[in-house]
Design an enzyme around this catalytic site. Structure first.
Site, PDB file in Angstrom:
ATOM      1  N   LYS A  62     -16.420   6.989  -2.473  1.00 38.51           N
ATOM      2  CA  LYS A  62     -15.786   7.011  -1.160  1.00 38.51           C
ATOM      3  C   LYS A  62     -14.808   8.171  -1.081  1.00 38.51           C
ATOM      4  O   LYS A  62     -14.146   8.513  -2.060  1.00 38.51           O
ATOM      5  CB  LYS A  62     -15.036   5.691  -0.926  1.00 38.51           C
ATOM      6  CG  LYS A  62     -14.381   5.547   0.426  1.00 38.51           C
ATOM      7  CD  LYS A  62     -13.649   4.221   0.533  1.00 38.51           C
ATOM      8  CE  LYS A  62     -12.404   4.196  -0.314  1.00 38.51           C
ATOM      9  NZ  LYS A  62     -11.598   2.970  -0.108  1.00 38.51           N
ATOM     10  N   ARG A  89       0.816  -1.219   0.000  1.00 37.01           N
ATOM     11  CA  ARG A  89       0.000   0.000   0.000  1.00 37.01           C
ATOM     12  C   ARG A  89       0.847   1.266   0.000  1.00 37.01           C
ATOM     13  O   ARG A  89       0.337   2.352  -0.270  1.00 37.01           O
ATOM     14  CB  ARG A  89      -0.941  -0.009   1.217  1.00 37.01           C
ATOM     15  CG  ARG A  89      -2.123  -0.951   1.053  1.00 37.01           C
ATOM     16  CD  ARG A  89      -2.923  -1.078   2.327  1.00 37.01           C
ATOM     17  NE  ARG A  89      -2.256  -1.924   3.307  1.00 37.01           N
ATOM     18  CZ  ARG A  89      -2.785  -2.293   4.465  1.00 37.01           C
ATOM     19  NH1 ARG A  89      -4.006  -1.872   4.786  1.00 37.01           N
ATOM     20  NH2 ARG A  89      -2.134  -3.077   5.292  1.00 37.01           N
TER      21      ARG A  89
END
Length: 327
Positions: free
Chosen positions: A202, A104
């Site tokens: 989102k 990530r």
């Protein structure tokens, strides 16, 4: 000697770290071999010691290690294992990291940040790895971080095969938990026969990890069985909120499908109470009994890894494993 002997006397060896030994054993079983015997322990100050108990000279070695909790410990152990193999004259060393560590952290969001995914790739190379094998990278372009072959496998065929038997595909929709995973959701929709596609709009504060706000669903989900797909579930916050938004939009029910079940912190409580009919993950990471709940399904990933390892060992095409799936 543990391994597979071919007519050309090539030898395949599977070695395992301590993070998820069952996965390595399952892979070895699929290949008709055994995990190489090794000795590994930690000194009182936390340093790791590894020694392989048989010769690996001239062998094609696959170093299987998962990186869930204690990621830094397991990553350092894998570096040490690779270094030991290199110094023991292994012919080729392939790092098998199903859940690539630090995936990530693949770009800079703010100034003075590291690109840790690149650093990990550099450290694999420095320790002596010739090749990397992983499953469902957070970002596909991370393959460019490593100066050598990187086999990027997809768990989609394993997951789709199961999901197809759990839903009526004629009345289903595939939902991405955010706009960034749309391309993955598109592959899912195609694999399920061209089902409608939707995504959850989102917003995220990049200064606050593991937190996001799920606002609304973009796409038609009303009255449909929805498959919410992602590459990983960590604390479960994003997925749990997405499930609620999809149900509030009129979905008949929701099945969550993800490759990597990190399931850290409050994930179990969130997922078991979010309203999803089922949560499906693979065993790329160990999932102990304490993290299992009634509607959790864990699918074996060893057959996929074994096929890829065999293809690499035979100097065949790993890509062909996925051609029929349209991946």
């Amino acid at each position: 000697m543990t391994g597979i002997i071919t007519s050309g006397e090539k030898r395949l060896i599977i070695v395992s770290g301590r993070a998820h030994p069952q996965l390595a054993q399952d892979v070895a079983t699929e290949l008709g071999t055994q995990v190489l015997s090794s000795t590994a322990y930690d000194f009182s100050n936390g340093e790791t010691y590894v020694r392989f108990n048989e010769s690996v000279r001239g062998c094609d070695v696959f170093v299987v290690q998962s990186h869930g909790d204690r990621v830094n410990d397991w990553l350092m152990e894998q570096f040490i294992m690779v270094d030991a193999l290199k110094r023991a004259s292994a012919k080729r060393i392939t790092v098998v990291a199903p859940f690539y560590p630090y995936a990530r952290q693949d770009k800079k969001h703010l100034g003075r940040e590291p690109i840790s995914a690149r650093l990990v790739a550099d450290l694999y190379k420095t320790s002596g790895a010739d090749r990397i094998m992983s499953i469902d990278l957070h970002s596909s372009q991370e393959q460019g971080f490593f100066d050598g072959p990187w086999d990027h496998l997809w768990a989609q065929p394993v997951l789709v095969d199961y999901i197809r038997r759990r839903i009526d595909t004629s009345n289903a929709a595939v939902v991405s938990p955010d706009a960034g995973r749309i391309r993955v959701a598109e592959r899912w929709a195609n694999a399920l026969g061209g089902t409608p596609l939707a995504f959850v709009h989102k917003t995220r504060d990049i200064t606050r990890p593991n937190e996001s706000v799920a606002n609304r669903v973009v796409g038609a989900v009303e009255g449909r069985s929805c498959v919410l797909v992602d590459d990983m579930i960590d604390t479960g916050g994003t997925i749990a909120k997405a499930v609620q938004v999809v149900l509030d939009a009129g979905a008949k029910d929701v099945i969550v499908a993800a490759t990597h079940g990190v399931l850290s912190g409050p994930a179990v409580d969130r997922l078991s109470t979010c309203g999803a009919r089922e949560v499906v993950v693979t065993d790329t990471l160990p999932i102990p009994e304490s993290k299992r709940f009634e509607n959790l399904t864990v699918l074996p990933i060893a057959p996929l890894l074994a096929r890829a390892i065999k293809a690499v060992f035979d100097d065949g095409s790993v890509t062909r494993l996925f051609d029929s799936e349209g991946v």
